[in-house]
Design an enzyme around this catalytic site. Structure first.
Site, PDB file in Angstrom:
ATOM      1  CG  ASN A   1      44.564 -45.512 -38.525  1.00  0.00           C
ATOM      2  OD1 ASN A   1      45.047 -46.537 -38.990  1.00  0.00           O
ATOM      3  ND2 ASN A   1      43.803 -44.710 -39.218  1.00  0.00           N
TER       4      ASN A   1
ATOM      5  CB  SER B   1      39.133 -43.498 -29.905  1.00  0.00           C
ATOM      6  OG  SER B   1      39.435 -43.330 -31.277  1.00  0.00           O
TER       7      SER B   1
ATOM      8  CG  ASP C   1      41.215 -33.249 -28.816  1.00  0.00           C
ATOM      9  OD1 ASP C   1      40.853 -33.927 -29.803  1.00  0.00           O
ATOM     10  OD2 ASP C   1      41.156 -32.010 -28.817  1.00  0.00           O
TER      11      ASP C   1
ATOM     12  CG  HIS D   1      51.641 -36.438 -30.752  1.00  0.00           C
ATOM     13  ND1 HIS D   1      52.348 -36.792 -31.891  1.00  0.00           N
ATOM     14  CD2 HIS D   1      50.342 -36.606 -31.060  1.00  0.00           C
ATOM     15  CE1 HIS D   1      51.496 -37.144 -32.842  1.00  0.00           C
ATOM     16  NE2 HIS D   1      50.269 -37.043 -32.359  1.00  0.00           N
TER      17      HIS D   1
ATOM     18  CG  PHE E   1      46.218 -41.620 -38.122  1.00  0.00           C
ATOM     19  CD1 PHE E   1      45.560 -40.701 -37.319  1.00  0.00           C
ATOM     20  CD2 PHE E   1      47.000 -42.593 -37.500  1.00  0.00           C
ATOM     21  CE1 PHE E   1      45.686 -40.741 -35.942  1.00  0.00           C
ATOM     22  CE2 PHE E   1      47.124 -42.636 -36.118  1.00  0.00           C
ATOM     23  CZ  PHE E   1      46.462 -41.706 -35.336  1.00  0.00           C
ATOM     24  N   GLY E   2      46.270 -38.697 -40.353  1.00  0.00           N
ATOM     25  CA  GLY E   2      46.252 -37.266 -40.045  1.00  0.00           C
ATOM     26  C   GLY E   2      47.345 -36.516 -40.783  1.00  0.00           C
TER      27      GLY E   2
ATOM     28  CE  LYS F   1      52.281 -41.304 -35.393  1.00  0.00           C
ATOM     29  NZ  LYS F   1      50.913 -41.418 -35.852  1.00  0.00           N
TER      30      LYS F   1
END
Length: 190
Positions: free
Chosen positions: A11, A7, A68, A176, A148-149, A171
């Site tokens: 973040n 990656s 992913d 996940h 983010f996202g 978080k």
């Protein structure tokens, strides 16, 4: 131990490094000189994680892990899913993606969703997969500026804040990605 994390998302790298023990150092794609766009053409979240990890291991020869993630919304038959990053187009704009999702959910009372992360680890000639899932709800407006996202519109079950309202440390413990990394760390440290 050094592992490449496939990656260049600062973040994600920061979030994952916080979860790893100090004896595991992450190298980014930039650190190994990988500047090309790694293909993510698989039809599943698992497939994309495997594709990215295999790309780095085969082309650069490093032990590597890749993740992913997809947001799966029940009322939209699992959309955006594997297309989460490009939901509103190839520009990969988080605000555009959230706006499209909120529009598509405008007349839905069922706002149940889950974030799913798959991590693929290529190490010592073997491949291992680790899954993290967190269930929650999509709210009707963006709240918070952390993360983010889709974080500003996702409230995990058992909480009354969006991921974007939580400090990264909180978080990452319940997310996940955090759950998948926890399984990865347990594997690496056993």
């Amino acid at each position: 131990m050094q592992l490449v994390f496939a990656s260049n998302n600062p973040n994600k790298i920061k979030e994952i490094q916080l979860l790893l023990p100090s004896n595991i150092q992450i190298l980014s794609l930039e650190d190994i000189g990988c500047t090309e766009e790694i293909p993510e053409t698989a039809p599943t979240i698992e497939g994309n994680a495997i594709q990215k990890a295999n790309y780095v291991t085969q082309k650069y020869g490093y032990p590597c892990f890749a993740d992913d993630t997809g947001l799966e919304v029940e009322a939209l038959n699992g959309e955006p899913g594997v297309y989460s990053a490009r939901y509103a187009g190839n520009q990969r704009d988080a605000n555009d993606n959230m706006d499209k999702l909120l529009t598509n959910l405008a007349n839905q009372s069922n706002r149940t969703a889950q974030f799913k992360t798959i991590i693929c680890l290529n190490l010592l000639g073997q491949q291992h997969l680790f899954e993290g899932i967190v269930k929650g709800q999509i709210i009707t407006e963006k709240i918070g500026n952390q993360g983010f996202g889709y974080d500003p519109i996702f409230v995990p079950n058992g909480y009354n804040q969006t991921f974007a309202e939580m400090p990264i440390e909180e978080k990452s413990k319940i997310s996940h990605r955090g759950l998948a990394v926890e399984k990865l760390v347990a594997f690496l440290t056993k």
